[in-house]
Enzyme design. Sequence first.
Site, PDB file in Angstrom:
ATOM      1  N   HIS A 108       7.314  -1.463 -30.532  1.00  0.00           N
ATOM      2  CA  HIS A 108       7.553  -2.777 -31.132  1.00  0.00           C
ATOM      3  C   HIS A 108       6.789  -3.902 -30.428  1.00  0.00           C
ATOM      4  CE1 HIS A 108      10.019  -2.559 -27.637  1.00  0.00           C
ATOM      5  NE2 HIS A 108      10.267  -3.851 -27.710  1.00  0.00           N
ATOM      6  N   ASP A 109       6.114  -3.594 -29.321  1.00  0.00           N
ATOM      7  CA  ASP A 109       5.337  -4.632 -28.620  1.00  0.00           C
ATOM      8  C   ASP A 109       3.844  -4.497 -28.880  1.00  0.00           C
ATOM      9  OD1 ASP A 109       7.582  -5.737 -27.359  1.00  0.00           O
ATOM     10  OD2 ASP A 109       7.450  -4.345 -25.680  1.00  0.00           O
ATOM     11  N   ASP A 126      14.459  -1.458 -20.235  1.00  0.00           N
ATOM     12  CA  ASP A 126      13.505  -2.542 -20.447  1.00  0.00           C
ATOM     13  C   ASP A 126      12.993  -3.113 -19.111  1.00  0.00           C
ATOM     14  OD1 ASP A 126      12.605  -4.398 -22.715  1.00  0.00           O
ATOM     15  OD2 ASP A 126      13.471  -5.864 -21.348  1.00  0.00           O
ATOM     16  N   GLU A 180      10.699   1.374 -18.968  1.00  0.00           N
ATOM     17  CA  GLU A 180       9.482   0.644 -19.323  1.00  0.00           C
ATOM     18  C   GLU A 180       9.027  -0.007 -18.032  1.00  0.00           C
ATOM     19  OE1 GLU A 180       7.862  -3.011 -22.120  1.00  0.00           O
ATOM     20  OE2 GLU A 180       9.703  -3.157 -20.978  1.00  0.00           O
ATOM     21  N   ASP A 204      18.617   0.701 -26.012  1.00  0.00           N
ATOM     22  CA  ASP A 204      17.785  -0.123 -25.155  1.00  0.00           C
ATOM     23  C   ASP A 204      18.681  -0.786 -24.128  1.00  0.00           C
ATOM     24  OD1 ASP A 204      15.296  -1.584 -24.529  1.00  0.00           O
ATOM     25  OD2 ASP A 204      14.813  -1.133 -26.619  1.00  0.00           O
TER      26      ASP A 204
HETATM   27  C1  GLC Z   1      10.121  -5.566 -22.952  1.00  0.00           C
HETATM   28  C2  GLC Z   1      10.388  -5.394 -24.428  1.00  0.00           C
HETATM   29  C3  GLC Z   1       9.917  -6.610 -25.145  1.00  0.00           C
HETATM   30  C4  GLC Z   1      10.699  -7.794 -24.637  1.00  0.00           C
HETATM   31  C5  GLC Z   1      10.606  -7.917 -23.131  1.00  0.00           C
HETATM   32  C6  GLC Z   1      11.650  -8.838 -22.597  1.00  0.00           C
HETATM   33  O1  GLC Z   1       8.782  -5.636 -22.659  1.00  0.00           O
HETATM   34  O2  GLC Z   1       9.776  -4.217 -24.888  1.00  0.00           O
HETATM   35  O3  GLC Z   1      10.040  -6.490 -26.525  1.00  0.00           O
HETATM   36  O4  GLC Z   1      10.221  -8.958 -25.220  1.00  0.00           O
HETATM   37  O5  GLC Z   1      10.809  -6.687 -22.484  1.00  0.00           O
HETATM   38  O6  GLC Z   1      12.924  -8.278 -22.733  1.00  0.00           O
END
Ligand code: GLC
Length: 535
Positions: free
Chosen positions: A319-320, A197, A250, A97
Site C-alpha cells: 500500500h506504500d 509497522d 517493516e 497491522d
Molecule cells: C508504514 C506504513 C505506512 C504508514 C507509516 C506510518 O511505513 O506502511 O503506510 O504511513 O508506516 O505509520
Amino acid sequence: MSDWWRDRVVYQIYPRSFQDTDGDGIGDIPGIIAHLDNLKDLGIGIVWLSPVYCSPNEDNGYDISDYRNINTEYGTMDDMQILIAEAEKRDIKIIMDLVINHTSDKHEWFQKSRKKDSAYRDYYYWRPGKKGKPPNNWTSFFAEDCWEYDEKSGEYYLHLFAKGQPDLNYYNPKVLEEIKDILRFWLDKGIAGFRCDVINIIWKSSLEDGKKKLALTGSEHYISQEGAHEILRTLKKDVFDNYDCFTVGETVLVTPAMATDLCAKERKELDMVFAFEHMETDQWFVKWLPRKFNPKRFMKTIAKWQTSLEWNANYFENHDQPRSVSRFGDSKKYWDVSAKMLAAMLLTLRGTPYIYQGQEIGMTDYPFSGLDEMEDIESHNLNKLAKKKHIPKWYIWKMLMRGARDHGHTPVQWDSSKNAGFTTGKPWLAINKNYREINMVAQKGDENSIRSYYKKVIALRTDSNVLKAGSFVPLKISKHIFAYKRELNGEAITIILNFSNRFLKVKHNGEVLISNYSKMGINGILRPYEAVILK
Ligand code: GLC
C-alpha cells in the site's frame, strides 16, 4: 510449533479499497468475508489486514485512536470475529497491522498527555523548544518538521510521521505493558500474528540534533537502535512465544546485516522483515527522485538479499508503493506477460511471498491528472515542501507521479460493471478507467489470465518442497536475464526470467514446469518478458 508461515503465500488487504458492501464508497470487513473463497481459490494461506482499528484517518488507519475497536467505516467487532472464524474454516490465517511507533493524536493517551501533570505525559515525547525553535533539527518521513507545538501544553511533541501521529515513548515501561495487553487482546481473538509497522525506529537513543541530510535528518538516533532490539526480544518472550503466531517487521533503512540482527532465529526478535533496498533501485536517495529502472541493478539487489538472509519476506508491491507491472514490467505492450514474469519471480524466490490486492490481476498505476485527485497526506505534504523549495511545477508533478502511494490505493477492480463492482456508492478514491479490461471476474474465467498464472505458480510452490524450502543459487545476472536455481536434497528447480521486450538467447535444458506464454517458447530462446520454470 512449526514455522507454518514459511510454507504459505500471504495476501495483503488494504480494507478501504478492497470491497464495499454498504454503499458508502469505502471497503469494509463484510466485503473481505465475501471474497474469502476467492482468496482460497487463488491458494492464499495468510491474509495481512492493513489497519482496521478506530482512526481519524489522517494516514488511512496508520494513526490509531483505539487499538481495541474497529473503525465503524469498516464494520464492527462482530464482523471482525466472523472474518477470523470464516477464514479459519478455509484454513486462512489472519495477521493484523501493528502500529506502535506512534498513535493517533486523537488517542485517549495522547489527549490526556497534553496536561503537563498527567500520568500519561511521558507516554509521548514532550519537550520544551530551544529559543523559540523546536527541540532538535530532525525532519519527518512525511516531508515536514517532526515537532509540533501544542498551545495547551506549552511544549512540543515528537512525530516522525504526520502531525496526527505522535511517537510513543518507550523509555516509560508502562507503554510497553500497554502494548503487550493489546497484542494479547488480538491474539486471544484468534489472529495469527502481526505485520509490525516501522518497527526498527521505535527506540530513540537520544534527541540530539542529527547530521543534516537530504531526508530524515536525525535518523542515526533511531534506526535499529539496541533499545528496539530489546523491545522486540521482550515482546517475543512475554507475548508471541505463548501463541502459535509469527511477526514480520517493516524495517526501514536496513542493510542485510542489520536485517539479520532483527530476524535471525537465534536472536528471538522477529520472524522475517520487509527490507526496502530492491524497491529503492529506481530512485536517487529518496523515492521522490526517480531513476530509470535498471533490471540488472534490481536483480543484483534481490540476489544479494537472497544470499545474505536465511529467510526473506518477498514483495514487489504494497500500500506504500506504485504498481509493480507499471514500474518493473511493461504495463502497455507487454502488460500480460511482464506481470506474469514478476509473479514467477515473486513466487519462486526463497522466502515468504506477499501479494498485494490487485497485483494478481496486474492492476496498473493510476493516470492522475492533478493533485486534487490524490488523497494521500504524504503526497500533499511533499507538494507543499517542494513548492517552498521553489522546485519547478513540472518536476514536482514528476515526483508525485513516481512516488504517490495512491497508485496502490485505487479500489480493486472486481468486474466490468459500474465502479468496477467495488461499490454502489461513490468510491472514496477514483477507480482506474481500465477496469473494463482489467478485472477479477474476466480473469477468473480465463485460464491464460494473470490471475490464473498466479494460481498455477502458487499451486506449484505449495506442492514443492524445493520451492518452499530449497536454497537459492544465482546462476546468471546479465543486463536482462535473471536465472537462479532452488535446490533441496539433490532436487533442483531452475527459473529463468527475461526482463526485456526482446527475444534473448539463453540455453535452457530440462522439463518446462510453467512458462508465462500459453504456448511454450522456442527452445533456447526466451520471448519478451518470458519466465520459464524448469525441472
Ligand atoms: C508504514 C506504513 C505506512 C504508514 C507509516 C506510518 O511505513 O506502511 O503506510 O504511513 O508506516 O505509520
